[in-house]
Design a protein around this motif. Structure first.
Motif, PDB file in Angstrom:
ATOM      1  N   GLY A  19       0.781  -1.224   0.000  1.00 14.03           N
ATOM      2  CA  GLY A  19       0.000   0.000   0.000  1.00 14.03           C
ATOM      3  C   GLY A  19       0.812   1.273   0.000  1.00 14.03           C
ATOM      4  O   GLY A  19       0.246   2.373   0.100  1.00 14.03           O
ATOM      5  N   THR A  20       2.134   1.165  -0.095  1.00 16.26           N
ATOM      6  CA  THR A  20       2.978   2.363  -0.085  1.00 16.26           C
ATOM      7  C   THR A  20       3.659   2.610  -1.425  1.00 16.26           C
ATOM      8  O   THR A  20       4.414   3.576  -1.562  1.00 16.26           O
ATOM      9  CB  THR A  20       4.063   2.240   0.996  1.00 16.26           C
ATOM     10  OG1 THR A  20       4.873   1.085   0.727  1.00 16.26           O
ATOM     11  CG2 THR A  20       3.450   2.124   2.377  1.00 16.26           C
ATOM     12  N   VAL A  21       3.418   1.731  -2.381  1.00 23.61           N
ATOM     13  CA  VAL A  21       4.005   1.866  -3.716  1.00 23.61           C
ATOM     14  C   VAL A  21       2.879   1.806  -4.742  1.00 23.61           C
ATOM     15  O   VAL A  21       2.050   0.893  -4.703  1.00 23.61           O
ATOM     16  CB  VAL A  21       5.044   0.753  -3.994  1.00 23.61           C
ATOM     17  CG1 VAL A  21       5.664   0.935  -5.381  1.00 23.61           C
ATOM     18  CG2 VAL A  21       6.134   0.752  -2.920  1.00 23.61           C
ATOM     19  N   ARG A  22       2.857   2.773  -5.633  1.00 27.50           N
ATOM     20  CA  ARG A  22       1.825   2.831  -6.663  1.00 27.50           C
ATOM     21  C   ARG A  22       2.421   2.458  -8.013  1.00 27.50           C
ATOM     22  O   ARG A  22       3.551   2.849  -8.335  1.00 27.50           O
ATOM     23  CB  ARG A  22       1.221   4.237  -6.741  1.00 27.50           C
ATOM     24  CG  ARG A  22       0.463   4.655  -5.497  1.00 27.50           C
ATOM     25  CD  ARG A  22      -0.014   6.086  -5.598  1.00 27.50           C
ATOM     26  NE  ARG A  22      -0.908   6.278  -6.738  1.00 27.50           N
ATOM     27  CZ  ARG A  22      -1.408   7.470  -7.084  1.00 27.50           C
ATOM     28  NH1 ARG A  22      -1.079   8.552  -6.412  1.00 27.50           N
ATOM     29  NH2 ARG A  22      -2.225   7.557  -8.110  1.00 27.50           N
ATOM     30  N   PHE A  23       1.653   1.734  -8.805  1.00 30.78           N
ATOM     31  CA  PHE A  23       2.064   1.352 -10.151  1.00 30.78           C
ATOM     32  C   PHE A  23       1.075   1.977 -11.131  1.00 30.78           C
ATOM     33  O   PHE A  23      -0.140   1.772 -11.018  1.00 30.78           O
ATOM     34  CB  PHE A  23       2.105  -0.169 -10.285  1.00 30.78           C
ATOM     35  CG  PHE A  23       3.168  -0.799  -9.432  1.00 30.78           C
ATOM     36  CD1 PHE A  23       4.452  -0.958  -9.916  1.00 30.78           C
ATOM     37  CD2 PHE A  23       2.893  -1.186  -8.120  1.00 30.78           C
ATOM     38  CE1 PHE A  23       5.436  -1.524  -9.139  1.00 30.78           C
ATOM     39  CE2 PHE A  23       3.873  -1.740  -7.327  1.00 30.78           C
ATOM     40  CZ  PHE A  23       5.152  -1.906  -7.830  1.00 30.78           C
ATOM     41  N   GLU A  24       1.600   2.739 -12.073  1.00 37.13           N
ATOM     42  CA  GLU A  24       0.760   3.524 -12.965  1.00 37.13           C
ATOM     43  C   GLU A  24       1.323   3.517 -14.375  1.00 37.13           C
ATOM     44  O   GLU A  24       2.485   3.157 -14.595  1.00 37.13           O
ATOM     45  CB  GLU A  24       0.670   4.972 -12.458  1.00 37.13           C
ATOM     46  CG  GLU A  24       0.130   5.096 -11.046  1.00 37.13           C
ATOM     47  CD  GLU A  24       0.233   6.514 -10.531  1.00 37.13           C
ATOM     48  OE1 GLU A  24      -0.793   7.208 -10.486  1.00 37.13           O
ATOM     49  OE2 GLU A  24       1.351   6.938 -10.195  1.00 37.13           O
ATOM     50  N   LYS A  25       0.492   3.971 -15.292  1.00 34.97           N
ATOM     51  CA  LYS A  25       0.940   4.212 -16.657  1.00 34.97           C
ATOM     52  C   LYS A  25       1.219   5.701 -16.812  1.00 34.97           C
ATOM     53  O   LYS A  25       0.360   6.535 -16.509  1.00 34.97           O
ATOM     54  CB  LYS A  25      -0.131   3.772 -17.660  1.00 34.97           C
ATOM     55  CG  LYS A  25      -0.376   2.274 -17.702  1.00 34.97           C
ATOM     56  CD  LYS A  25      -1.433   1.942 -18.748  1.00 34.97           C
ATOM     57  CE  LYS A  25      -1.674   0.444 -18.825  1.00 34.97           C
ATOM     58  NZ  LYS A  25      -2.719   0.105 -19.835  1.00 34.97           N
ATOM     59  N   VAL A  26       2.406   6.004 -17.288  1.00 34.55           N
ATOM     60  CA  VAL A  26       2.793   7.389 -17.526  1.00 34.55           C
ATOM     61  C   VAL A  26       2.807   7.617 -19.031  1.00 34.55           C
ATOM     62  O   VAL A  26       3.298   6.774 -19.796  1.00 34.55           O
ATOM     63  CB  VAL A  26       4.167   7.698 -16.906  1.00 34.55           C
ATOM     64  CG1 VAL A  26       4.608   9.126 -17.222  1.00 34.55           C
ATOM     65  CG2 VAL A  26       4.108   7.499 -15.384  1.00 34.55           C
ATOM     66  N   ALA A  27       2.273   8.750 -19.458  1.00 37.95           N
ATOM     67  CA  ALA A  27       2.109   9.044 -20.887  1.00 37.95           C
ATOM     68  C   ALA A  27       3.445   9.412 -21.508  1.00 37.95           C
ATOM     69  O   ALA A  27       3.724  10.568 -21.830  1.00 37.95           O
ATOM     70  CB  ALA A  27       1.085  10.162 -21.083  1.00 37.95           C
ATOM     71  N   PHE A  32       6.339   3.850  -8.069  1.00 36.86           N
ATOM     72  CA  PHE A  32       7.077   4.692  -7.132  1.00 36.86           C
ATOM     73  C   PHE A  32       6.375   4.663  -5.782  1.00 36.86           C
ATOM     74  O   PHE A  32       5.146   4.603  -5.696  1.00 36.86           O
ATOM     75  CB  PHE A  32       7.177   6.133  -7.611  1.00 36.86           C
ATOM     76  CG  PHE A  32       7.793   7.044  -6.586  1.00 36.86           C
ATOM     77  CD1 PHE A  32       9.148   6.993  -6.339  1.00 36.86           C
ATOM     78  CD2 PHE A  32       7.003   7.906  -5.832  1.00 36.86           C
ATOM     79  CE1 PHE A  32       9.723   7.799  -5.360  1.00 36.86           C
ATOM     80  CE2 PHE A  32       7.563   8.707  -4.861  1.00 36.86           C
ATOM     81  CZ  PHE A  32       8.925   8.663  -4.627  1.00 36.86           C
ATOM     82  N   GLY A  33       7.151   4.711  -4.723  1.00 34.35           N
ATOM     83  CA  GLY A  33       6.600   4.781  -3.379  1.00 34.35           C
ATOM     84  C   GLY A  33       7.710   4.760  -2.355  1.00 34.35           C
ATOM     85  O   GLY A  33       8.861   5.105  -2.655  1.00 34.35           O
ATOM     86  N   VAL A  34       7.367   4.345  -1.137  1.00 32.26           N
ATOM     87  CA  VAL A  34       8.350   4.306  -0.059  1.00 32.26           C
ATOM     88  C   VAL A  34       8.247   2.961   0.649  1.00 32.26           C
ATOM     89  O   VAL A  34       7.210   2.296   0.626  1.00 32.26           O
ATOM     90  CB  VAL A  34       8.140   5.456   0.942  1.00 32.26           C
ATOM     91  CG1 VAL A  34       8.393   6.797   0.277  1.00 32.26           C
ATOM     92  CG2 VAL A  34       6.743   5.413   1.547  1.00 32.26           C
ATOM     93  N   LEU A  35       9.357   2.579   1.295  1.00 32.84           N
ATOM     94  CA  LEU A  35       9.422   1.309   2.017  1.00 32.84           C
ATOM     95  C   LEU A  35       9.969   1.533   3.415  1.00 32.84           C
ATOM     96  O   LEU A  35      10.875   2.355   3.631  1.00 32.84           O
ATOM     97  CB  LEU A  35      10.341   0.322   1.284  1.00 32.84           C
ATOM     98  CG  LEU A  35       9.922  -0.168  -0.105  1.00 32.84           C
ATOM     99  CD1 LEU A  35      10.998  -1.083  -0.668  1.00 32.84           C
ATOM    100  CD2 LEU A  35       8.574  -0.871  -0.057  1.00 32.84           C
ATOM    101  N   GLY A  36       9.442   0.769   4.376  1.00 35.05           N
ATOM    102  CA  GLY A  36      10.002   0.729   5.716  1.00 35.05           C
ATOM    103  C   GLY A  36       9.665   1.929   6.572  1.00 35.05           C
ATOM    104  O   GLY A  36       9.058   2.906   6.135  1.00 35.05           O
ATOM    105  N   GLU A  37      10.100   1.842   7.835  1.00 36.05           N
ATOM    106  CA  GLU A  37       9.838   2.913   8.786  1.00 36.05           C
ATOM    107  C   GLU A  37      10.501   4.217   8.382  1.00 36.05           C
ATOM    108  O   GLU A  37       9.994   5.299   8.690  1.00 36.05           O
ATOM    109  CB  GLU A  37      10.323   2.491  10.178  1.00 36.05           C
ATOM    110  CG  GLU A  37       9.555   1.327  10.784  1.00 36.05           C
ATOM    111  CD  GLU A  37      10.052   0.983  12.172  1.00 36.05           C
ATOM    112  OE1 GLU A  37      11.006   1.652  12.641  1.00 36.05           O
ATOM    113  OE2 GLU A  37       9.497   0.053  12.786  1.00 36.05           O
ATOM    114  N   ASP A  38      11.627   4.123   7.713  1.00 33.95           N
ATOM    115  CA  ASP A  38      12.334   5.333   7.279  1.00 33.95           C
ATOM    116  C   ASP A  38      11.800   5.895   5.973  1.00 33.95           C
ATOM    117  O   ASP A  38      12.318   6.906   5.485  1.00 33.95           O
ATOM    118  CB  ASP A  38      13.835   5.051   7.140  1.00 33.95           C
ATOM    119  CG  ASP A  38      14.486   4.715   8.466  1.00 33.95           C
ATOM    120  OD1 ASP A  38      13.994   5.219   9.498  1.00 33.95           O
ATOM    121  OD2 ASP A  38      15.467   3.961   8.473  1.00 33.95           O
ATOM    122  N   GLU A  39      10.784   5.241   5.422  1.00 32.88           N
ATOM    123  CA  GLU A  39      10.168   5.686   4.161  1.00 32.88           C
ATOM    124  C   GLU A  39      11.222   5.911   3.075  1.00 32.88           C
ATOM    125  O   GLU A  39      11.348   6.983   2.494  1.00 32.88           O
ATOM    126  CB  GLU A  39       9.340   6.950   4.379  1.00 32.88           C
ATOM    127  CG  GLU A  39       8.156   6.731   5.324  1.00 32.88           C
ATOM    128  CD  GLU A  39       7.241   7.939   5.415  1.00 32.88           C
ATOM    129  OE1 GLU A  39       7.698   9.065   5.131  1.00 32.88           O
ATOM    130  OE2 GLU A  39       6.060   7.748   5.765  1.00 32.88           O
TER     131      GLU A  39
END
Length: 395
Positions: free
Chosen positions: A263-271, A280-287
């Motif tokens: 739930g912290t990383v989004r996958f999208e189509k970029v034009a 793109f997103g963040v991982l872990g407590e340190d984001e």
């Protein structure tokens, strides 16, 4: 689809400049100053000789040739007080303090090189070959401003004003991981259906070219659990993570399968083309920011230029945004799909023209290696005639 500008804006709104640290000089190269650096003393701190020669009074060098007794020697680093009286000379070395009373240095090349007496056969002006105290830097003067990237020359002046450490934002530590069961380490034997891993080498090198620290963590297959384990291992030392591959719409996409549930990383189509699938997103407590780039070699590299490089600049405390573009005249016609911003590989020449390379496929790494620029074709343009003015991003 999401626009290139919107995707970059989201990235730059998420990443943060790294916190400043007190860095020893040996670790400061490539870091970004988080303080002003000033000099506590004038530089040079004393009048000194710019050449090997003789310290004299210029008024004594009149009727040439002139012979003067040599009453002393002064070496660099000398701390003894010396003086030159009328009609005398002191032999002096480069960097040595100028004796009291002397107002010029005669280069040894203008003399006979004597050690007891010296014959001078050229006139000398007052101040010749003397470096005056403070002529480089005055006491209290700022020599480097906040936000300066520390290169070799900057490191030199930091040491030159007597600093042993400096407050600076360190170079981001970036871990690079390729994904795909088909990948083999270069140097290994290929089985049917396999290819050598180039992305991890390309992206790690690209990270280092930005001034960050790149750590290549090799490749993982198509098992999401293995990828998560690898990410967990490297999170402790990473300021950012880059993956390539595993972000498209098909089956066996390990990056999407592993990270989407978090739930912290989004996958999208970029034009854009190449590089439409992006994560793109963040991982872990340190984001820790993670950039999930497409797997095709050109797509991943173009994505790095557009998205990762500006993010690393912000993390370093530097200006960030889309890469700066210049204008050029394209040598041949271009085609681009409607609704996508194209980044075509080209060769920018010194005469202001840019020529598209042969081979624009997102898999054609050899063509990318020949290019030194990306030709930008806007979303609402499908054809560009030869000779037209275009925007170009230098690689």
């Amino acid at each position: 689809m999401k626009s290139v500008d919107a995707h970059l804006a989201e990235i730059l709104a998420t990443v943060r400049p790294l916190a400043p640290l007190e860095l020893e000089l040996e670790q400061a190269l490539g870091a970004t100053l988080a303080e002003e650096v000033s000099s506590p003393v004038p530089l040079p701190p004393f009048d000194n000789s710019a050449m090997d020669g003789y310290a004299v009074r210029a008024a004594d060098i009149t009727d040439l040739p002139v012979r003067l007794p040599v009453i002393d020697d002064v070496a660099a680093g000398s701390h003894e007080l010396r003086a030159v009286g009328p009609g005398h000379a002191v032999r002096i070395m480069t960097g040595a303090p100028v004796p009291a009373g002397a107002d010029a240095v005669v280069p040894v090349e203008w003399t006979d090189g004597g050690t007891v007496t010296v014959t001078i056969d050229r006139p000398v002006q007052e101040g010749n070959a003397i470096r005056r105290a403070g002529e480089d830097v005055q006491a209290g003067e700022v020599v480097l401003k906040t936000g300066t990237v520390i290169g070799a020359a900057q490191l030199g002046i930091i040491a030159g004003v007597g600093r042993r450490r400096v407050l600076a934002r360190p170079r981001p530590r970036v871990v690079v991981i390729s994904t795909g069961a088909e990948l083999v380490e270069p140097g290994g034997q290929l089985a049917p259906g396999q290819i050598w891993d180039s992305n991890s080498f390309t992206l790690t090198a690209a990270v280092r070219e930005t001034g960050a620290e790149g750590f290549r963590a090799g490749s993982v297959g198509d098992d999401p659990a293995v990828l998560l384990d690898r990410l967990d291992t490297h999170l402790v030392r990473a300021d950012a993570i880059i993956t390539s591959g595993g972000v498209s719409m098909g089956a066996y996409e390990p990056v999407k399968e592993a990270l989407s549930p978090l739930g912290t990383v989004r996958f999208e189509k970029v034009a854009m083309q190449p590089g439409m699938p992006q994560g793109f997103g963040v991982l872990g407590e340190d984001e820790v920011p993670i950039f999930a780039l497409p797997g095709n070699p050109v797509s991943s590299y173009v994505s790095f230029v557009l998205f990762v490089r500006p993010a690393l600049a912000k993390m370093r405390g530097l200006p960030s945004g889309l890469p700066e573009a210049v204008t050029a005249y394209v040598t041949g016609p271009l085609r681009s799909p409607a609704g996508r911003r194209s980044y075509l590989r080209g060769v920018l020449a010194s005469d202001g023209t840019v020529s598209p390379v042969h081979g624009q496929g997102s898999h054609q790494l050899a063509a990318l290696a020949l290019a030194n620029a990306l030709i930008v074709v806007p979303e609402d343009v499908t054809e560009v005639p030869g000779g037209a003015e275009v925007e170009v991003i230098r690689l």
